[in-house]
Enzyme design. Structure first.
Site, mmCIF file in Angstrom:
data_model
loop_
_atom_site.group_PDB
_atom_site.id
_atom_site.type_symbol
_atom_site.label_atom_id
_atom_site.label_comp_id
_atom_site.label_asym_id
_atom_site.label_seq_id
_atom_site.Cartn_x
_atom_site.Cartn_y
_atom_site.Cartn_z
ATOM 1 N N ASP A 191 -16.936 6.858 17.863
ATOM 2 C CA ASP A 191 -16.289 6.875 16.629
ATOM 3 C C ASP A 191 -17.322 7.351 15.637
ATOM 4 O O ASP A 191 -18.127 6.399 15.319
ATOM 5 C CB ASP A 191 -15.814 5.372 16.223
ATOM 6 N N SER A 245 0.834 -1.092 -0.010
ATOM 7 C CA SER A 245 0.045 -0.038 0.038
ATOM 8 C C SER A 245 0.931 1.165 -0.009
ATOM 9 O O SER A 245 0.137 2.362 -0.279
ATOM 10 C CB SER A 245 -1.135 -0.085 1.007
ATOM 11 N N HIS A 297 -7.055 -9.349 5.115
ATOM 12 C CA HIS A 297 -5.591 -9.643 5.764
ATOM 13 C C HIS A 297 -5.977 -10.777 6.854
ATOM 14 O O HIS A 297 -5.169 -11.772 7.074
ATOM 15 C CB HIS A 297 -4.676 -8.810 6.153
ATOM 16 N N HIS A 341 -0.864 5.956 8.519
ATOM 17 C CA HIS A 341 -0.805 4.965 7.712
ATOM 18 C C HIS A 341 -0.303 4.896 6.093
ATOM 19 O O HIS A 341 -0.028 6.080 5.751
ATOM 20 C CB HIS A 341 -2.066 4.081 7.790
ATOM 21 N N ASP A 372 -5.723 0.488 -4.368
ATOM 22 C CA ASP A 372 -4.392 0.505 -4.387
ATOM 23 C C ASP A 372 -3.683 -0.937 -4.889
ATOM 24 O O ASP A 372 -2.850 -1.081 -5.705
ATOM 25 C CB ASP A 372 -3.742 0.842 -3.031
ATOM 26 N N HIS A 373 -4.636 -1.814 -4.763
ATOM 27 C CA HIS A 373 -4.063 -3.365 -5.142
ATOM 28 C C HIS A 373 -5.236 -4.124 -4.879
ATOM 29 O O HIS A 373 -6.345 -4.047 -4.165
ATOM 30 C CB HIS A 373 -2.923 -3.775 -4.259
ATOM 31 N N ASP A 427 -8.770 -3.666 3.565
ATOM 32 C CA ASP A 427 -7.460 -4.249 3.355
ATOM 33 C C ASP A 427 -7.389 -5.055 4.606
ATOM 34 O O ASP A 427 -7.004 -6.214 4.724
ATOM 35 C CB ASP A 427 -6.322 -3.346 3.293
ATOM 36 N N PHE A 441 -9.776 9.681 16.555
ATOM 37 C CA PHE A 441 -10.516 8.827 17.129
ATOM 38 C C PHE A 441 -10.347 7.673 17.742
ATOM 39 O O PHE A 441 -11.150 6.857 18.532
ATOM 40 C CB PHE A 441 -11.980 8.644 16.184
ATOM 41 N N GLU A 442 -9.001 7.055 17.227
ATOM 42 C CA GLU A 442 -8.548 5.906 18.076
ATOM 43 C C GLU A 442 -7.037 5.767 18.332
ATOM 44 O O GLU A 442 -6.423 6.766 17.437
ATOM 45 C CB GLU A 442 -8.804 4.566 16.963
#
EC number: 3.1.3.1
Length: 506
Positions: free
Chosen positions: A288, A92, A323, A153, A360-361, A319, A272-273
């Site tokens: 949230d 990513s 995973h 990220h 992205d993928h 994503d 928020f986290e």
């Protein structure tokens, strides 16, 4: 089969209506894009898009296959080749550098060219590349980043950071060598590289605070505490950068966010986290906000700028669900991103807003098994395996944590709750984390110059189209000096380029 679908006239009428719409697309929208919105579904391959479409329909008590996602309604669709400069199946970070900065890069690096090697700080200097967010800001537009992951990220970081390693979230995650060579962590760069980003929303609180600072929400959780070794409070730094006459707000929960009047907010930082935001299926709607709520507020804030805006929106946890082998989590994340796309569409105009939706993928996610029309997307195939005589779910993964052997044989899924939110679909190869897929991903586009996304493209082509449409960045030869509306207008060169055969453009 629905009764109307038994009549050939139903399908012929549908095709004729689609044909009439397609013919109207010959009248190209060559307006200048005042606004550009990019929706990035992280890991949202074509199989995920199709399964999301079915889920959306089934959530509305329909069979699902005939349902239209918001992105399905976009008039132009292309394919994007996602490989990184050093990777057949990408990550990513390298992909984000491509679709935001217009330059393909190595796996694991953000905002730098392929001359930068992952983890090697001393290969960074001089190889930095800027993003369309920076180009828009330099042109006087407002800019925003909204994500369901950490704001530092891989996807969002390519918009503002230059890092030899996507995992350098704070200085706590950096090797001593990189720190001694002068490289800065991604959270630090968020606050210093582009100091006047109007809207930043997502997760990632812990990377903004000194080491062991207790989190405001999870006071007893050690993993939620601050991580920074340099002792900086980046929230305070963010506040101090803002002009006193501007209205700046830092919020950490949904209640605070929804209490704001976005039309009086100049700058908004919402974290928020401590890490990534919760999955949509697990979301606490007190603390949230949803992705669509964040998008609505972001557009209201950014739209105040008469020069327009650029907004990056990431459905980042599609994503993560894949995973983990948790297809239900992934697909509900994608449905929520589709809601956000719809919200943005209602709030903007095709006349002056270019909207691009892509991934992205992909992932090694699939669904099959000759399932009948309307079969639950999370359900079983209608037959058992002709080899091991056991049932199987329509959704399967090529690899991942769902691989399980019971008594020397494949697990019998009829003995488990395969409709559970966290059910891990069976996989062919055992891995702790399922992997990305390497096939092309779709690009959906609508608005000014959307027709320039029309075939099979290298992924780094995407931001060049967005910049061309908005008359920002380096490619502005087609923009006239001014129009009666007070902004640039397309010149003859733009119209000529729009009509050229695809091959001549490359």
């Amino acid at each position: 089969v629905p009764e109307k679908e038994k009549d050939p006239k139903y399908w012929r009428d549908q095709a004729q209506q689609t044909l009439k719409y397609a013919l109207r697309l010959q009248n190209l929208n060559t307006n200048v894009a005042k606004n550009v919105i990019m929706f990035l579904g992280d890991g949202m391959g074509v199989s995920t898009v199709t399964a999301t479409r079915i889920l959306k329909g089934q959530l509305h008590h329909n069979p699902g296959e005939e349902t239209r996602l918001e992105m399905d309604k976009f008039p132009y669709v292309a394919l994007s080749k996602t490989y990184n400069t050093n990777a057949q199946v990408p990550d990513s970070a390298g992909t984000a550098t491509a679709y935001l900065c217009g330059v393909k890069a190595n796996e694991g690096t953000v905002g730098v060219s392929a001359a930068t090697q992952r983890t090697q700080c001393n290969t960074t200097q001089g190889n930095e590349v800027t993003s369309i967010l920076r180009w828009a800001k330099d042109a006087g537009k407002s800019v925003g980043i909204v994500t369901t992951t950490r704001v530092n990220h891989a996807t969002p970081s390519a918009a503002y950071a230059h890092s030899a390693d996507r995992d350098w979230y704070s200085d706590n995650e950096m090797p001593p060598e990189a720190l001694s060579q002068g490289c800065k962590d991604i959270a630090y760069q968020l606050m210093h590289n582009v100091k006047d980003i109007e809207v930043i929303m997502g997760g990632g609180r812990k990377y903004m605070f000194p080491k062991n600072r207790t989190d405001v929400e999870y006071e007893m959780d050690e993993k939620s505490r601050g991580t920074r070794l340099d002792g900086l409070n980046l929230i305070d730094i963010w506040k101090n950068f803002k002009p006193r006459h501007k209205h700046s707000h830092y919020v950490w929960n949904r209640t605070e966010l929804l209490a704001l009047d976005p039309y009086t907010v100049d700058y908004l930082l919402g974290l928020f986290e401590p890490g990534d935001m919760q999955y949509e299926l697990n979301r606490n709607n007190v603390t949230d906000p949803s992705l669509s709520e964040m998008v609505e507020i972001a557009i209201k804030i950014l739209s105040k700028n008469p020069r327009g805006f650029f907004l990056l929106v990431e459905g980042g946890r599609i994503d993560h669900g894949h995973h983990e082998g948790k297809a239900k989590q992934a697909l509900h994340e994608a449905v929520e991103m589709d809601r956000a796309i719809g919200k943005a569409g209602v709030m903007t105009s095709l006349e002056d807003t270019l909207t691009v939706v892509t991934a992205d993928h992909s992932h090694v996610f699939t669904f099959g098994g000759y399932t009948p029309r309307g079969n639950s997307i999370f359900g079983l195939a209608p037959m058992v395996s002709d080899t091991d005589k056991k049932p199987f779910t329509a959704i399967l993964y090529g690899n991942g944590p769902g691989y399980k052997v019971v008594g020397g044989e494949r697990e019998n899924v009829s003995m488990v709750d395969y409709a559970h939110n966290n059910y891990q679909a069976q996989s062919a190869v055992p891995l702790r984390h399922e992997t990305h897929g390497g096939e092309d991903v779709a690009v959906f586009a609508k608005g000014p110059m959307a027709h320039l996304l029309h075939g099979v493209h290298e992924q780094n082509y995407i931001p060049h189209v967005m910049a061309y449409a908005a008359c920002i960045g380096a490619n502005q030869d087609h923009c006239a000096s001014a129009s009666s509306a007070g902004g640039p207008s397309p010149g003859p060169l733009l119209l000529l380029l729009a009509l050229l055969p695809v091959g001549i453009l490359f």
